[in-house]
Design an enzyme around this catalytic site. Structure first.
Site, PDB file in Angstrom:
ATOM      1  N   LYS A 209      -1.550 -12.975   7.417  1.00 27.16           N
ATOM      2  CA  LYS A 209      -2.350 -11.715   7.842  1.00 27.16           C
ATOM      3  C   LYS A 209      -1.566 -11.081   8.943  1.00 27.16           C
ATOM      4  CE  LYS A 209      -5.511  -9.208   7.044  1.00 27.16           C
ATOM      5  NZ  LYS A 209      -5.576  -8.664   5.427  1.00 27.16           N
ATOM      6  N   SER A 409      -7.300  -6.614   0.864  1.00 27.48           N
ATOM      7  CA  SER A 409      -8.156  -7.047   2.062  1.00 27.48           C
ATOM      8  C   SER A 409      -9.506  -6.536   1.571  1.00 27.48           C
ATOM      9  CB  SER A 409      -7.599  -6.670   3.096  1.00 27.48           C
ATOM     10  OG  SER A 409      -6.583  -7.183   3.447  1.00 27.48           O
TER      11      SER A 409
END
Length: 618
Positions: A209, A409
């Site tokens: 991430k 996402s």
């Protein structure tokens, strides 16, 4: 004394009257101008809607600006804006992918359209799946027996991708086909924040991430570099493979690498046009006069236009599709996902959920296609959209997700309720992870001699950007992020019929191409928008149906004001940047773009499922 007072009073009286006169004059002139603009637009729309292309010739595919799933304003308004305010607004224009494809498909069956000319000099680009979808329509057009001819002084990578679908590609003798590969570049702020003494509190889950890395590093982490290298390499191979197939040459011939290009250019003394011709990237070299002569021979001459016979895609009238049978609703999620109402370029959680609800409650709608082209965004807004899709599916209406260039996402979060997910091989998806960022400036203020103090009933109440973050708040934020991540992977696991542990292994914020996502079970099949609509109709068991697009249409006044403001936006920044050195102007643009992204973040819990690098490919 009385005389002096009268002089002063008279002066202010006439000054006030003059100001009122000037104010009324300016307002009246502006009002008259607005009326004339509205009248001109109305007349243009009326004449355009009534006009039919009756003379035989080519369809000129002169795409101006960028191609997106859902433009902020209509294509027709973009044309009017250029006519009224000049070409300075061209670079801001957005074109609907689906309008372009519909235009090509209608032209295929139009007896007055004898071919297509791709004039891409003003085409600013689009994501690879979008251009591939346009290419599919161009291939259908070619298969009908009508030629597609591309012309250009030079071609960028995006322009050449579309041009490769043509039967013949023309290039200027002084031109070039600029193939160089893909890259991602982002700004990193750690040193800047350190110098400003800004404290960055980062909360995240996911090894890959990388959206928070600009705040905590001055470069990419090894994990992010490894992950990005994988998917960007796959995108480039997909790009080369498509062009190689279109041109019937090898991928190595399309792009032999930097050293290979240098060797090839040396053989032709640096002549980029000759290099392109010898490597079969183009079919012919010719000046504008040569190209005009060839196109005139192919399509005829227009005395009115004093050019070869052609009609611009912006002037070509498309017929309204048949609305027989039940409908398949198409709802767009185009842009970063934010809470509240939709804004240009962003997905509004409330707006999109409302559109899905309208489709759910419409008895004529038998299935829903969610077209996702988003890097994600607010977890809260993503959940609002997801919940409404769950309600639609519970109401017995199949939900199919069509992934465009990105569905990462939060873009994947809203895809989880789907009965079926269709992605393009070059779609960027996955990036299943969550992060939060809070910046505080207590050290910056302390350096300046400014201090803050007060009392509170608990540490949770004493949260301020001017104070250090209480440890209890930090711990609560991290727990909230971890909880959000567990919910994310649980939603994915339930949707894909896997265990959370299996999803965690392919999650951790890892970005996947559509092909890899298919291999990992994150999507059901590879295809395009047509395949998604067909699947939705199949799941709803429809024999006769039509597509109905759900999107908020701007009012007429909104269109006028948007066109006018677009022209101003186009002119002012360039005028200011003209006085800046090129590197400074480029850096300023990049900083502004990054700042705009951060300013739009509005999740009430400061939790985001967002892929920063997905939208930075160039």
């Amino acid at each position: 004394m009385r005389t002096l007072w009268r002089i002063f009073a008279g002066f202010f009286k006439w000054t006030w009257r003059l100001l009122n006169f000037v104010r009324e004059l300016v307002m009246n002139v502006f009002f008259i101008f607005l009326i004339l603009v509205c009248a001109g637009i109305w007349m243009h729309i009326s004449s355009t809607s009534q006009a039919q292309h009756s003379t035989r010739g080519a369809l000129l595919l002169d795409i101006t600006g960028v191609v997106v799933d859902k433009p902020s304003t209509s294509n027709r308004l973009g044309v009017i804006g250029r006519q009224l305010f000049g070409a300075t607004s061209d670079r801001l224009q957005e074109n609907s992918l689906f309008d372009i494809v519909e235009t090509i498909r209608q032209a295929k069956d139009d007896r007055n359209i004898t071919g297509i000319v791709l004039d891409l000099k003003d085409f600013a680009g689009g994501d690879q799946p979008s251009m591939q979808y346009i290419g599919k329509a161009l291939r259908e057009f070619r298969d009908s027996g009508k030629p597609v001819i591309a012309v250009g002084d030079s071609y960028t990578q995006g322009q050449y991708y579309l041009a490769s679908f043509a039967n013949k590609i023309w290039l200027s003798p002084q031109g070039t086909v600029d193939l160089h590969g893909f890259a991602t570049n982002g700004l990193y702020y750690k040193s800047l924040l350190d110098k400003l003494k800004v404290t960055t509190h980062v909360f995240r889950v996911g090894t890959y991430k990388s959206a928070v890395e600009p705040f905590i590093r001055d470069d990419m982490s090894p994990a992010a570099r490894e992950a990005d290298s994988r998917w960007i390499g796959e995108l480039w191979q997909n790009y080369l493979g498509t062009i190689a197939a279109n041109r019937q040459i090898t991928a190595e011939q399309v792009f032999p690498g930097a050293q290979g290009m240098l060797d090839g250019l040396r053989k032709v003394d640096g002549d980029t046009a000759k290099y392109a011709l010898e490597n079969k990237l183009v079919d012919s070299l010719g000046s504008s006069a040569d190209i005009e002569k060839a196109l005139t021979k192919q399509f005829g001459w227009s005395k009115e236009d004093k050019n070869y016979s052609a009609v611009s895609m912006y002037d070509y009238t498309t017929k309204k599709p048949s609305e027989n049978g039940d409908s398949v609703a198409v709802v767009f999620a185009n842009g970063a996902i934010m809470d509240g109402q939709e804004t240009p370029g962003n997905v509004g959680g409330d707006t999109t959920a409302s559109q899905i609800r309208d489709a759910r409650l419409d008895p004529k709608v038998k299935a829903i296609v969610l077209r996702v082209n988003s890097p994600g965004g607010s977890v809260s807004a993503s959940e609002v959209i997801r919940a409404e899709l769950v309600a639609a599916r519970a109401a017995g209406k199949p939900v199919v997700v069509s992934m465009g260039g990105m569905a990462a996402s939060g873009g994947y979060w809203i895809s989880t309720p789907a009965n079926y997910i269709v992605a393009n091989p070059s779609t960027l998806t996955g990036s299943i992870g969550i992060f939060g960022v809070i910046n505080t400036v207590e050290n910056s203020l302390d350096y300046l001699g400014v201090h803050t103090d007060g009392v509170s009933t608990s540490p949770l109440a004493d949260v301020s950007v001017t104070k250090s973050l209480p440890p209890e708040v930090s711990e609560m934020m991290q727990l909230s992020i971890e909880s959000g991540y567990k919910r994310f992977i649980t939603l994915v696991a339930d949707s894909r019929k896997k265990t959370p542990e299996q999803i965690d292994q392919i999650a951790q914020g890892h970005v996947w191409t559509g092909q890899d996502a298919k291999n990992n079970g994150l999507v059901d099949s590879l295809g395009d928008f047509d395949d998604a609509v067909a699947k939705a109709a199949e799941l709803a068991k429809l024999k006769q149906w039509h597509v109905e697009y759900y999107q908020d249409e701007p009012s007429f006044l909104d269109l006028v004001m948007d066109s006018m403001s677009g022209s101003v936006r186009a002119m002012l920044p360039e005028a200011i940047q003209a006085y800046l050195p090129a590197p400074v102007a480029t850096a300023a643009k990049a900083m502004k773009a990054e700042g705009d992204k951060l300013a739009a973040f509005n999740d009430p819990q400061s939790r985001y499922a967002f892929c920063l690098t997905c939208a930075n490919v160039r």
